[in-house]
Design a protein around this motif. Structure first.
Motif, PDB file in Angstrom:
ATOM      1  N   GLU A 124     -15.265  -4.512   0.108  1.00  0.00           N
ATOM      2  CA  GLU A 124     -14.378  -4.716  -1.037  1.00  0.00           C
ATOM      3  C   GLU A 124     -14.868  -5.852  -1.928  1.00  0.00           C
ATOM      4  O   GLU A 124     -14.776  -5.790  -3.157  1.00  0.00           O
ATOM      5  CB  GLU A 124     -12.961  -5.001  -0.545  1.00  0.00           C
ATOM      6  CG  GLU A 124     -12.277  -3.788   0.084  1.00  0.00           C
ATOM      7  CD  GLU A 124     -10.936  -4.150   0.715  1.00  0.00           C
ATOM      8  OE1 GLU A 124     -10.096  -3.248   0.847  1.00  0.00           O
ATOM      9  OE2 GLU A 124     -10.746  -5.342   1.054  1.00  0.00           O
ATOM     10  N   LYS A 129      -4.641  -9.897  -1.231  1.00  0.00           N
ATOM     11  CA  LYS A 129      -5.855 -10.001  -0.416  1.00  0.00           C
ATOM     12  C   LYS A 129      -6.741 -11.137  -0.896  1.00  0.00           C
ATOM     13  O   LYS A 129      -7.333 -11.866  -0.105  1.00  0.00           O
ATOM     14  CB  LYS A 129      -6.626  -8.684  -0.454  1.00  0.00           C
ATOM     15  CG  LYS A 129      -6.023  -7.579   0.400  1.00  0.00           C
ATOM     16  CD  LYS A 129      -6.927  -6.347   0.379  1.00  0.00           C
ATOM     17  CE  LYS A 129      -6.383  -5.266   1.308  1.00  0.00           C
ATOM     18  NZ  LYS A 129      -7.274  -4.081   1.335  1.00  0.00           N
ATOM     19  N   ARG A 130      -6.838 -11.261  -2.208  1.00  0.00           N
ATOM     20  CA  ARG A 130      -7.695 -12.328  -2.744  1.00  0.00           C
ATOM     21  C   ARG A 130      -7.121 -13.702  -2.418  1.00  0.00           C
ATOM     22  O   ARG A 130      -7.838 -14.634  -2.077  1.00  0.00           O
ATOM     23  CB  ARG A 130      -7.852 -12.156  -4.258  1.00  0.00           C
ATOM     24  CG  ARG A 130      -8.869 -13.111  -4.884  1.00  0.00           C
ATOM     25  CD  ARG A 130      -9.033 -12.884  -6.377  1.00  0.00           C
ATOM     26  NE  ARG A 130      -9.607 -11.567  -6.654  1.00  0.00           N
ATOM     27  CZ  ARG A 130      -8.952 -10.558  -7.221  1.00  0.00           C
ATOM     28  NH1 ARG A 130      -7.677 -10.717  -7.548  1.00  0.00           N
ATOM     29  NH2 ARG A 130      -9.542  -9.407  -7.445  1.00  0.00           N
ATOM     30  N   GLU A 145      -1.562  -5.595  -4.207  1.00  0.00           N
ATOM     31  CA  GLU A 145      -2.267  -5.614  -2.924  1.00  0.00           C
ATOM     32  C   GLU A 145      -3.588  -6.359  -3.044  1.00  0.00           C
ATOM     33  O   GLU A 145      -3.925  -7.194  -2.197  1.00  0.00           O
ATOM     34  CB  GLU A 145      -2.496  -4.182  -2.456  1.00  0.00           C
ATOM     35  CG  GLU A 145      -3.235  -4.085  -1.122  1.00  0.00           C
ATOM     36  CD  GLU A 145      -3.543  -2.657  -0.745  1.00  0.00           C
ATOM     37  OE1 GLU A 145      -3.215  -1.755  -1.556  1.00  0.00           O
ATOM     38  OE2 GLU A 145      -4.108  -2.431   0.325  1.00  0.00           O
ATOM     39  N   ILE A 146      -4.336  -6.062  -4.112  1.00  0.00           N
ATOM     40  CA  ILE A 146      -5.632  -6.730  -4.301  1.00  0.00           C
ATOM     41  C   ILE A 146      -5.433  -8.217  -4.547  1.00  0.00           C
ATOM     42  O   ILE A 146      -6.183  -9.060  -4.031  1.00  0.00           O
ATOM     43  CB  ILE A 146      -6.400  -6.074  -5.471  1.00  0.00           C
ATOM     44  CG1 ILE A 146      -6.756  -4.621  -5.118  1.00  0.00           C
ATOM     45  CG2 ILE A 146      -7.654  -6.862  -5.806  1.00  0.00           C
ATOM     46  CD1 ILE A 146      -7.385  -3.851  -6.263  1.00  0.00           C
ATOM     47  N   ALA A 179     -15.923  -5.468  -5.806  1.00  0.00           N
ATOM     48  CA  ALA A 179     -15.309  -6.299  -6.847  1.00  0.00           C
ATOM     49  C   ALA A 179     -16.364  -6.995  -7.699  1.00  0.00           C
ATOM     50  O   ALA A 179     -16.246  -7.079  -8.926  1.00  0.00           O
ATOM     51  CB  ALA A 179     -14.379  -7.318  -6.195  1.00  0.00           C
ATOM     52  N   ASN A 214       0.827  -1.201   0.000  1.00  0.00           N
ATOM     53  CA  ASN A 214       0.000   0.000   0.000  1.00  0.00           C
ATOM     54  C   ASN A 214       0.864   1.254   0.000  1.00  0.00           C
ATOM     55  O   ASN A 214       0.568   2.234  -0.694  1.00  0.00           O
ATOM     56  CB  ASN A 214      -0.924  -0.021   1.220  1.00  0.00           C
ATOM     57  CG  ASN A 214      -1.932   1.119   1.180  1.00  0.00           C
ATOM     58  OD1 ASN A 214      -2.331   1.567   0.121  1.00  0.00           O
ATOM     59  ND2 ASN A 214      -2.328   1.596   2.350  1.00  0.00           N
ATOM     60  N   LYS A 256      -1.112  -1.279  -6.137  1.00  0.00           N
ATOM     61  CA  LYS A 256      -2.522  -1.575  -5.866  1.00  0.00           C
ATOM     62  C   LYS A 256      -2.922  -2.956  -6.370  1.00  0.00           C
ATOM     63  O   LYS A 256      -3.633  -3.705  -5.697  1.00  0.00           O
ATOM     64  CB  LYS A 256      -3.400  -0.504  -6.524  1.00  0.00           C
ATOM     65  CG  LYS A 256      -3.174   0.901  -5.964  1.00  0.00           C
ATOM     66  CD  LYS A 256      -3.567   0.971  -4.503  1.00  0.00           C
ATOM     67  CE  LYS A 256      -3.422   2.385  -3.957  1.00  0.00           C
ATOM     68  NZ  LYS A 256      -3.745   2.455  -2.524  1.00  0.00           N
ATOM     69  N   GLN A 257      -2.531  -3.297  -7.584  1.00  0.00           N
ATOM     70  CA  GLN A 257      -2.925  -4.590  -8.143  1.00  0.00           C
ATOM     71  C   GLN A 257      -2.324  -5.739  -7.343  1.00  0.00           C
ATOM     72  O   GLN A 257      -2.982  -6.752  -7.095  1.00  0.00           O
ATOM     73  CB  GLN A 257      -2.497  -4.672  -9.614  1.00  0.00           C
ATOM     74  CG  GLN A 257      -3.226  -3.681 -10.519  1.00  0.00           C
ATOM     75  CD  GLN A 257      -2.832  -3.846 -11.976  1.00  0.00           C
ATOM     76  OE1 GLN A 257      -2.003  -4.697 -12.285  1.00  0.00           O
ATOM     77  NE2 GLN A 257      -3.417  -3.036 -12.846  1.00  0.00           N
ATOM     78  N   LEU A 313     -10.132  -9.887   1.892  1.00  0.00           N
ATOM     79  CA  LEU A 313     -11.026  -8.849   1.384  1.00  0.00           C
ATOM     80  C   LEU A 313     -12.170  -8.627   2.359  1.00  0.00           C
ATOM     81  O   LEU A 313     -12.774  -9.573   2.869  1.00  0.00           O
ATOM     82  CB  LEU A 313     -11.593  -9.243   0.020  1.00  0.00           C
ATOM     83  CG  LEU A 313     -10.620  -9.207  -1.166  1.00  0.00           C
ATOM     84  CD1 LEU A 313     -11.301  -9.768  -2.406  1.00  0.00           C
ATOM     85  CD2 LEU A 313     -10.135  -7.798  -1.424  1.00  0.00           C
TER      86      LEU A 313
END
Length: 743
Positions: free
Chosen positions: A76, A66-67, A62-63, A80, A54, A59-60, A72
């Motif tokens: 979020e 998380k996935r 990080e997402i 999504a 972060n 960002k990508q 998430l």
């Protein structure tokens, strides 16, 4: 410990776009360094990594982490899912500017518009006739905006190809707009072109039935034609459902003449009478002189002499007019002696012709078929009313004699090689004839029939995709014409004979000559079945009526369409040409009769009153009266010369099975037809009185029916006989033919 996550984070950051699983490498390294680490500690490491991602702005990554780690939040996850649904729907929802990913896809595939538009066009052409006219209406705005978008993106080559490939589909209805927009070749031109800016800043209005709209959207979504969906959402306003009563429906852009048929219908046409052949005219005059000499000047009837017949012929047979076609436009074989006699008989009939008008209605002679309603498909009567033919579902044609003469066919045991002249022909004929004869040859139901002007031949058409020529003297089949790919619905002999035209389920009409087994011209342009075909009196043109709710005028010499007539809301089943060739009447499933001026292509007036599908129309010999036959078991007479009424005025409310509203009669008088709501005073029936009358009808359980226009002269009802054919004779006697219905 601090260095280890940092090293692992760098690996994750550099590999997130190509190897999303690289984000799990720090966790794996941590497990190897500390095998006894608990799940709670694993989550802490993941959160440290996420915090680092972060801070670095990955960002990508990080997402993705998380996935993978199931970290998430509910918000979020909902965001999504919403983003995923929006991406799947594409431009199905009319919102905001286009997404950048769409622009990228379009730039990546310059042929996206051409592929999507051609697929949609092909799908609409193969769709059901019930939905095709509404679906076709959306093609023009899609075509126009696709072209402008290609130009705006600098794809000049693709734009030019797109315009050249598909502009012919829209020239009839939008010729002026296409001419002005086709010169646009640069994005700057779009900004400077007033018409282009008008189309881009205003929505194109259309109306569709719910089923048609759902089919269109489903097709675009299923095939992921995002470029077309975006145009529909941004530039097209589709009103789903039928128009409300009294609503002024706007098709296209309000204030702009979108349907520019007037421009297309300005093509020059030659509607005058075909000039007579000079040698033929001399022969007719010579024959009349010989008859005068034989008569010796004696009077024959009402003081008339044969000399007056010659004078009348000289007056009737005028020279070629300014708008008369050339005889070279319609080549004809040399005339015969029988043609001269037929011309003289027609002249005699014209002298005995009854004058018709609003105060002198036609006499009607009705013929009724019994036990044939389910089987009979078509009826034809010869011009001199001596023979009648009918086509049946059992694949045969039956011919009747109407003047008392017996029909004599060939004996079954004759040898054609022994026939050398007319005497030999008469010897091999049956000694005892019959009032009717069955003609067998077709391999499917017979749907159309027409007699030649000299009554020597009969042409029929059938579901077997063929037309057959029959001799009325020998009662035999002479020629079988094949060329259509589907059933043939109608056929019509030309006014001069020799040529005939057919209409088919293959959406074409075709021109034939009796001496060729293949068609001379193919008239293609209708969007659906061509249901009826009729020759113009000068033989230079053919008029067709179609299930696509339009009729067209075709030039037989060039094979091109020169007039398009739009206005019906149902399939067209009947067409009639006025004797002078200036007017055309059309009717069909919408139960209304439309009168057209062939010169301008404009509708002169609309005549209403029938309560069922109209099967047949015909003009009187002077063109002042029009008669119609319908499934409502009536023959109706109409005043052609009366000016057409505008708006809702000039109609009467009838009792029948249809819904309708009307303003009353202009003078408050009772009509010849049954009238339920009619003014009793001297003024017109106002809107309030109309509403009150309608309310009284509803309270009585009665239903107001179609509007009967003021040019309706009379109704001639039958008990239970739908009228399939109406026809005026040379002396203005009206013949009506139908099949008795037991229901």
């Amino acid at each position: 410990m601090p260095d280890s996550p940092a090293d692992g984070t760098a690996a994750a950051g550099t590999g997130v776009n190509t190897q999303p699983t690289a984000t799990t490498q720090p966790a794996a390294q941590q497990q190897q360094a500390a095998p006894a680490q608990t799940p709670q500690t694993q989550q802490e490491v993941d959160r440290i990594v996420l915090n680092y991602l972060n801070q670095k702005g990955y960002k990508q990554a990080e997402i993705a982490l998380k996935r993978e780690a199931n970290l998430l939040t509910l918000e979020e996850q909902a965001a999504a899912l919403a983003a995923k649904d929006k991406e799947a729907a594409g431009a199905a929802t009319p919102a905001g500017p286009p997404q950048p990913t769409h622009d990228k896809n379009e730039m990546g595939d310059p042929d996206a518009y051409d592929q999507a538009y051609s697929s949609l066009r092909r799908w609409i052409e193969n769709s059901l006739d019930l939905y095709k006219p509404e679906l076709m209406s959306v093609l023009f705005p899609l075509f126009l905006h696709s072209y402008l978008n290609l130009v705006n993106r600098g794809l000049k080559e693709q734009a030019s190809k797109f315009m050249a490939s598909y502009k012919s589909d829209h020239l009839e209805m939008h010729s002026q707009d296409i001419a002005r927009l086709s010169i646009i070749t640069d994005a700057q031109h779009i900004k400077e072109n007033e018409l282009a800016q008008m189309y881009k800043s205003n929505k194109y209005n259309l109306r569709m039935a719910p089923v048609s709209f759902e089919l269109l959207i489903a097709f675009l979504q299923d095939n992921k034609f995002i470029v077309l969906l975006r145009i529909v959402n941004q530039h097209v306003n589709i009103q789903v459902g039928a128009a409300a009563a009294g609503e002024d429906e706007v098709i296209g852009i309000a204030g702009h003449g979108t349907h520019q048929l007037a421009t297309f219908n300005q093509q020059s046409v030659a509607l005058g009478q075909m000039p007579p052949d000079a040698a033929f005219r001399e022969q007719v005059e010579q024959t009349l002189k010989e008859e005068e000499a034989l008569a010796g000047g004696d009077t024959i009837m009402n003081g008339e002499t044969p000399a007056s017949l010659l004078e009348e012929y000289k007056k009737v047979k005028t020279e070629a007019g300014v708008d008369s076609p050339s005889r070279d436009d319609v080549p004809l074989p040399p005339f015969k002696g029988s043609d001269i006699q037929a011309e003289i008989e027609a002249l005699r009939d014209s002298r005995k012709r009854v004058a018709l008008g609003p105060s002198s209605l036609p006499s009607i002679c009705a013929y009724t078929f019994h036990n044939a309603q389910e089987n009979i498909n078509c009826v034809a009567v010869s011009e001199d009313a001596t023979m009648m033919a009918a086509g049946f579902s059992e694949s045969y044609v039956r011919l009747w004699s109407l003047n008392g003469e017996k029909l004599r066919g060939f004996r079954s045991n004759f040898n054609p090689a022994h026939i050398h002249d007319s005497n030999d022909l008469n010897r091999v004929k049956e000694k005892k004839g019959a009032d009717s004869k069955k003609l067998i040859g077709h391999a499917g139901p017979v749907f159309g029939a027409s007699f030649s002007p000299d009554n020597k031949y009969l042409i029929t058409c059938s579901e077997d995709k063929s037309a057959r020529l029959w001799s009325t003297s020998t009662l035999t089949n002479l020629v079988c014409y094949k060329g259509h790919n589907y059933p043939v619905w109608d056929v019509d002999f030309g006014p001069q004979g020799f040529y005939f035209a057919t209409a088919s389920h293959d959406r074409t009409a075709r021109l034939w000559s009796c001496d060729h087994i293949y068609p001379l011209r193919i008239f293609a342009g209708h969007l659906s079945d061509v249901d009826v075909v009729k020759f113009h009196p000068n033989s230079k043109y053919v008029v067709t009526g179609s299930s696509d709710k339009t009729s067209r005028l075709w030039d037989v010499q060039r094979g091109t369409c020169v007039r398009v007539f739009t206005g019906h809301v149902g399939a067209i089943h009947a067409i009639a040409m006025s004797p002078d060739g200036r007017m055309m009447a059309s009717a069909g499933e919408d139960r209304s009769i439309q009168l057209w001026d062939l010169g301008s292509g404009k509708r002169m007036k609309k005549m209403t009153g029938h309560q069922g599908t109209i099967y047949s129309l015909d003009f009187s010999q002077d063109g002042s009266i029009l008669v119609s036959g319908s499934a409502d078991c009536t023959v109706r007479a109409w005043d052609v010369k009366k000016e057409g009424s505008q708006g809702g005025a000039g109609h009467r409310i009838l009792q029948d099975d249809r819904e309708g509203t009307a303003a009353g009669s202009a003078n408050g008088t009772v009509a010849s037809s049954p009238v339920l709501a009619q003014g009793h005073g001297q003024g017109a029936l106002g809107a309030g009185a109309t509403a009150a009358a309608m309310e009284r009808l509803n309270r009585k359980g009665m239903q107001a029916g179609p509007l009967e226009s003021e040019d309706h002269l009379a109704t001639f009802p039958t008990k239970r006989t739908p009228i399939y054919k109406v026809q005026f004779t040379k002396r203005n006697l009206c013949l009506a033919i139908g099949a008795f219905s037991g229901n």
